[in-house]
Write a protein that holds these residues in place. Sequence first.
Motif: not given
Length: 423
Positions: A129-130, A175-177, A179-180, A184, A203, A209
């Motif tokens: 993460y990060q 992680l945002d990407t 999860r998209a 993406r 991530d 994921d």
Amino acid sequence: MLLGVIADDFTGASDVANTISKGLPGQGGLRTVQYLDTPSFGAPTDVEAGVIALKSRSIAPPEAIRQSLEALEWLLRQGCRQILFKYCSTFDSTPQGNIGPVAKALAQRLGSKGVVACPAFPDTGRRVYQGHLFVGDRLLNESGLENHPLNPMTDADIRRWLALQTKEPVGHIGLDTVRAGASRIAERLAAAASRGETLVIVDAIANDDLVAIGKAAAGSPLITGGSGVAIGLPGNFIAQGLAGAHDRGVEGISGPEAILAGSCSAATREQIALHKTRHPSRAIEVNDVITGKVTAGDLAAFLIENTGRAPLVYSSSTPEKVTSIQQKYGRDRVAGMLDELFAETARRLVDSGIRRLVVAGGETSGAVVSALDLKAVAIGPEIDPGVPVLVSTGKDPVALALKSGNFGAPDFFVKALERLAGR
Ligand SMILES: Nc1ncnc2c1ncn2[C@@H]1O[C@H](COP(=O)(O)OP(=O)(O)O)[C@@H](O)[C@H]1O
Ligand SMILES: O=C(O)[C@@H](O)C(=O)COP(=O)(O)O
């Protein structure tokens, strides 16, 4: 062969072979064989995934690159369309380590940029993460891995750790990407490639994921990471109609048993502490090995005398004792002596008829299995996350469990012996 894996140690190889042969629940996996070093023979045509186990994790980059490229050429000759470079889910390496240089050499040979680098393995608590690696709820460098005898992991920011090993810029996909979704992620990998980034830390904190990352990388010639990143790969081939989902081919075999532990990781020390309360167990003192007071002959005799009672010998020790013994004799000398001791013990055990062997520790497993000269193993049922039953192919099969130091429940040793017997 569709998928080829180059694994930097033997426990890691069986971990990823387990993931690939298991596949996703309800979907099935690929027909998988684990090779112990690069074979000098061709693979049967029905093998869909070949995993080559190297003992390259703790060696200098030039030799690790040489061995990895040799493995790569063999896998390409077998027809592989995609290569996974498997390293440890705790990114075991040093600042002078070879993950970066080996990944770069493989990427160059395959003409690949924007290559996924993801050690996450959520089933065993490893999450990224990060750009930071966690083990359970601790940062990597506070998880006990900072005390590893060969690869102390003192920084959880794997972008920074990897940057020490390679001159090229290291990318990151958050992680945002992830999860998209897969497309993406694929866009971001392509963007990283166009910026000239060879390796991109991605991530991942959950198996979904990893499935998305696997889908995004379906067309990539190279992926790198822990066994978790392989979760989605069999499905890519099955979805394209290139592979038929299948069940694992082997169960286990019966016969006398022994357990060897060289890992000093916390999980192994806990497993030993429990095991020795109920089963014959013998500790190896490094001083005694150096002075010749303890030999492989002694250890093999102890184990053979106690078969039927799940006997164990172990060198595993606390971080304080490991540091003091390394200061006294030198890290490489101690590692070399122990490798040789375990290798010779295993040779004697198998020569005397031991047929079920549990080994704890990656380097230790590498030493043992190389000494047994087994060439290839079939993948059986999973014992605990990341550890399958292995059965050697050919005459006089031996059933093996090669356990990563930090894997397995406290009662792993007894459970493993049961599973190796097919129970
Ligand atoms: N008592 C000991 N003192 C010092 N070093 C040890 C001792 N026992 C094992 N070691 C070292 O620890 C290493 C453990 O590595 P490994 O087998 O890969 O375990 P893990 O899977 O936990 O990483 C061995 O290769 C050996 O060099
Ligand atoms: O990815 C993992 O954690 C394992 O597959 C692995 O590589 C184990 O290495 P060791 O802990 O050195 O056995």
